[in-house]
Scaffold this motif. Structure first.
Motif, PDB file in Angstrom:
ATOM      1  N   LYS A  66      34.239  25.849  25.450  1.00 62.15           N
ATOM      2  CA  LYS A  66      34.530  25.099  26.674  1.00 62.15           C
ATOM      3  C   LYS A  66      35.932  24.512  26.681  1.00 62.15           C
ATOM      4  O   LYS A  66      36.444  24.162  27.727  1.00 62.15           O
ATOM      5  N   LEU A  67      36.544  24.387  25.536  1.00 63.66           N
ATOM      6  CA  LEU A  67      37.880  23.805  25.465  1.00 63.66           C
ATOM      7  C   LEU A  67      38.992  24.835  25.587  1.00 63.66           C
ATOM      8  O   LEU A  67      40.152  24.488  25.738  1.00 63.66           O
ATOM      9  N   ALA A  68      38.647  26.102  25.506  1.00 61.84           N
ATOM     10  CA  ALA A  68      39.658  27.155  25.551  1.00 61.84           C
ATOM     11  C   ALA A  68      40.282  27.241  26.944  1.00 61.84           C
ATOM     12  O   ALA A  68      39.585  27.186  27.953  1.00 61.84           O
ATOM     13  N   ASP A  69      41.592  27.372  26.989  1.00 64.37           N
ATOM     14  CA  ASP A  69      42.297  27.566  28.257  1.00 64.37           C
ATOM     15  C   ASP A  69      42.495  29.061  28.434  1.00 64.37           C
ATOM     16  O   ASP A  69      43.390  29.655  27.833  1.00 64.37           O
ATOM     17  N   ILE A 101      46.096  30.579  30.034  1.00 62.00           N
ATOM     18  CA  ILE A 101      47.421  30.549  29.401  1.00 62.00           C
ATOM     19  C   ILE A 101      48.037  31.944  29.535  1.00 62.00           C
ATOM     20  O   ILE A 101      47.353  32.950  29.370  1.00 62.00           O
ATOM     21  N   THR A 102      49.323  31.987  29.822  1.00 64.93           N
ATOM     22  CA  THR A 102      49.986  33.278  30.027  1.00 64.93           C
ATOM     23  C   THR A 102      51.019  33.566  28.946  1.00 64.93           C
ATOM     24  O   THR A 102      51.545  32.658  28.306  1.00 64.93           O
ATOM     25  N   ASP A 103      51.296  34.865  28.789  1.00 57.03           N
ATOM     26  CA  ASP A 103      52.352  35.282  27.872  1.00 57.03           C
ATOM     27  C   ASP A 103      53.688  35.203  28.606  1.00 57.03           C
ATOM     28  O   ASP A 103      53.759  34.717  29.743  1.00 57.03           O
ATOM     29  N   ASN A 104      54.734  35.681  27.976  1.00 62.39           N
ATOM     30  CA  ASN A 104      56.077  35.606  28.578  1.00 62.39           C
ATOM     31  C   ASN A 104      56.199  36.404  29.869  1.00 62.39           C
ATOM     32  O   ASN A 104      57.076  36.135  30.683  1.00 62.39           O
ATOM     33  N   ALA A 105      55.324  37.389  30.055  1.00 62.90           N
ATOM     34  CA  ALA A 105      55.342  38.210  31.268  1.00 62.90           C
ATOM     35  C   ALA A 105      54.416  37.648  32.347  1.00 62.90           C
ATOM     36  O   ALA A 105      54.273  38.239  33.410  1.00 62.90           O
ATOM     37  N   GLY A 106      53.765  36.514  32.058  1.00 62.93           N
ATOM     38  CA  GLY A 106      52.889  35.892  33.034  1.00 62.93           C
ATOM     39  C   GLY A 106      51.469  36.430  33.050  1.00 62.93           C
ATOM     40  O   GLY A 106      50.706  36.150  33.964  1.00 62.93           O
ATOM     41  N   ARG A 107      51.087  37.193  32.022  1.00 62.28           N
ATOM     42  CA  ARG A 107      49.742  37.784  31.973  1.00 62.28           C
ATOM     43  C   ARG A 107      48.814  36.937  31.111  1.00 62.28           C
ATOM     44  O   ARG A 107      49.194  36.498  30.029  1.00 62.28           O
ATOM     45  N   THR A 108      47.593  36.760  31.590  1.00 61.85           N
ATOM     46  CA  THR A 108      46.571  36.055  30.816  1.00 61.85           C
ATOM     47  C   THR A 108      45.927  37.027  29.827  1.00 61.85           C
ATOM     48  O   THR A 108      46.144  38.246  29.892  1.00 61.85           O
ATOM     49  N   ALA A 109      45.092  36.476  28.954  1.00 62.75           N
ATOM     50  CA  ALA A 109      44.369  37.319  27.994  1.00 62.75           C
ATOM     51  C   ALA A 109      43.490  38.338  28.724  1.00 62.75           C
ATOM     52  O   ALA A 109      43.379  39.491  28.306  1.00 62.75           O
ATOM     53  N   LEU A 110      42.893  37.930  29.835  1.00 63.25           N
ATOM     54  CA  LEU A 110      42.054  38.844  30.612  1.00 63.25           C
ATOM     55  C   LEU A 110      42.872  40.021  31.136  1.00 63.25           C
ATOM     56  O   LEU A 110      42.472  41.176  31.007  1.00 63.25           O
ATOM     57  N   THR A 111      44.011  39.731  31.706  1.00 67.61           N
ATOM     58  CA  THR A 111      44.865  40.797  32.236  1.00 67.61           C
ATOM     59  C   THR A 111      45.344  41.713  31.118  1.00 67.61           C
ATOM     60  O   THR A 111      45.305  42.944  31.247  1.00 67.61           O
ATOM     61  N   ARG A 112      45.765  41.147  30.011  1.00 73.27           N
ATOM     62  CA  ARG A 112      46.225  41.966  28.882  1.00 73.27           C
ATOM     63  C   ARG A 112      45.110  42.875  28.377  1.00 73.27           C
ATOM     64  O   ARG A 112      45.329  44.052  28.122  1.00 73.27           O
ATOM     65  N   ALA A 113      43.910  42.329  28.240  1.00 68.30           N
ATOM     66  CA  ALA A 113      42.773  43.130  27.779  1.00 68.30           C
ATOM     67  C   ALA A 113      42.459  44.243  28.771  1.00 68.30           C
ATOM     68  O   ALA A 113      42.208  45.388  28.384  1.00 68.30           O
ATOM     69  N   ILE A 149      33.611  39.730  28.158  1.00 67.80           N
ATOM     70  CA  ILE A 149      33.449  38.418  27.516  1.00 67.80           C
ATOM     71  C   ILE A 149      34.282  37.367  28.235  1.00 67.80           C
ATOM     72  O   ILE A 149      33.787  36.284  28.560  1.00 67.80           O
ATOM     73  N   LEU A 150      35.536  37.679  28.502  1.00 61.36           N
ATOM     74  CA  LEU A 150      36.414  36.714  29.157  1.00 61.36           C
ATOM     75  C   LEU A 150      35.929  36.373  30.559  1.00 61.36           C
ATOM     76  O   LEU A 150      35.949  35.206  30.967  1.00 61.36           O
ATOM     77  N   LEU A 151      35.472  37.374  31.299  1.00 60.17           N
ATOM     78  CA  LEU A 151      34.944  37.099  32.633  1.00 60.17           C
ATOM     79  C   LEU A 151      33.711  36.209  32.566  1.00 60.17           C
ATOM     80  O   LEU A 151      33.549  35.283  33.358  1.00 60.17           O
ATOM     81  N   ARG A 152      32.834  36.472  31.620  1.00 62.33           N
ATOM     82  CA  ARG A 152      31.625  35.648  31.480  1.00 62.33           C
ATOM     83  C   ARG A 152      31.950  34.209  31.090  1.00 62.33           C
ATOM     84  O   ARG A 152      31.185  33.299  31.386  1.00 62.33           O
ATOM     85  N   PHE A 153      33.089  34.011  30.441  1.00 61.98           N
ATOM     86  CA  PHE A 153      33.511  32.656  30.084  1.00 61.98           C
ATOM     87  C   PHE A 153      34.320  32.004  31.198  1.00 61.98           C
ATOM     88  O   PHE A 153      34.794  30.888  31.043  1.00 61.98           O
ATOM     89  N   GLY A 154      34.510  32.715  32.298  1.00 59.43           N
ATOM     90  CA  GLY A 154      35.152  32.104  33.461  1.00 59.43           C
ATOM     91  C   GLY A 154      36.603  32.444  33.694  1.00 59.43           C
ATOM     92  O   GLY A 154      37.250  31.812  34.540  1.00 59.43           O
ATOM     93  N   ALA A 155      37.145  33.421  32.990  1.00 59.97           N
ATOM     94  CA  ALA A 155      38.535  33.825  33.217  1.00 59.97           C
ATOM     95  C   ALA A 155      38.693  34.342  34.654  1.00 59.97           C
ATOM     96  O   ALA A 155      37.762  34.898  35.238  1.00 59.97           O
ATOM     97  N   VAL A 156      39.892  34.155  35.200  1.00 60.07           N
ATOM     98  CA  VAL A 156      40.199  34.512  36.583  1.00 60.07           C
ATOM     99  C   VAL A 156      40.998  35.810  36.627  1.00 60.07           C
ATOM    100  O   VAL A 156      41.952  35.989  35.862  1.00 60.07           O
TER     101      VAL A 156
END
Length: 76
Positions: free
Chosen positions: A18-21, A24-36, A47-54
């Motif tokens: 629940k504390l994970a953000d 957060i984006t990388d230098n190119a503006g991509r989140t972990a969800l987008t990178r994956a 997994i990321l979508l189920r945890f609420g990633a946008v």
């Protein structure tokens, strides 16, 4: 993110809480969800979508695929 180092989805799931953000984006503006998603890491995306990633709009093709996966999972 553990997936970046090739550790797999089990490590990723353990690191998320629940504390994970998830936005957060990388230098190119991509989140972990987008990178994956751009790397074809389907289980990590799930997994990321189920945890609420946008789904980001940074890449139109990826965004469409992300929204479709959300719908498959019954998240939107």
């Amino acid at each position: 993110l553990a997936a970046e180092a090739g550790k797999g989805q089990s490590v990723t799931a353990l690191r998320l809480n629940k504390l994970a953000d998830l936005e957060i984006t990388d230098n190119a503006g991509r989140t972990a969800l987008t990178r994956a998603g751009l790397r074809g890491q389907k289980m990590i995306v799930t997994i990321l979508l189920r945890f609420g990633a946008v789904c980001q709009t940074i890449d139109a093709t990826w965004h469409d695929a992300c929204v479709a996966r959300q719908a498959e999972l019954g998240l939107k």
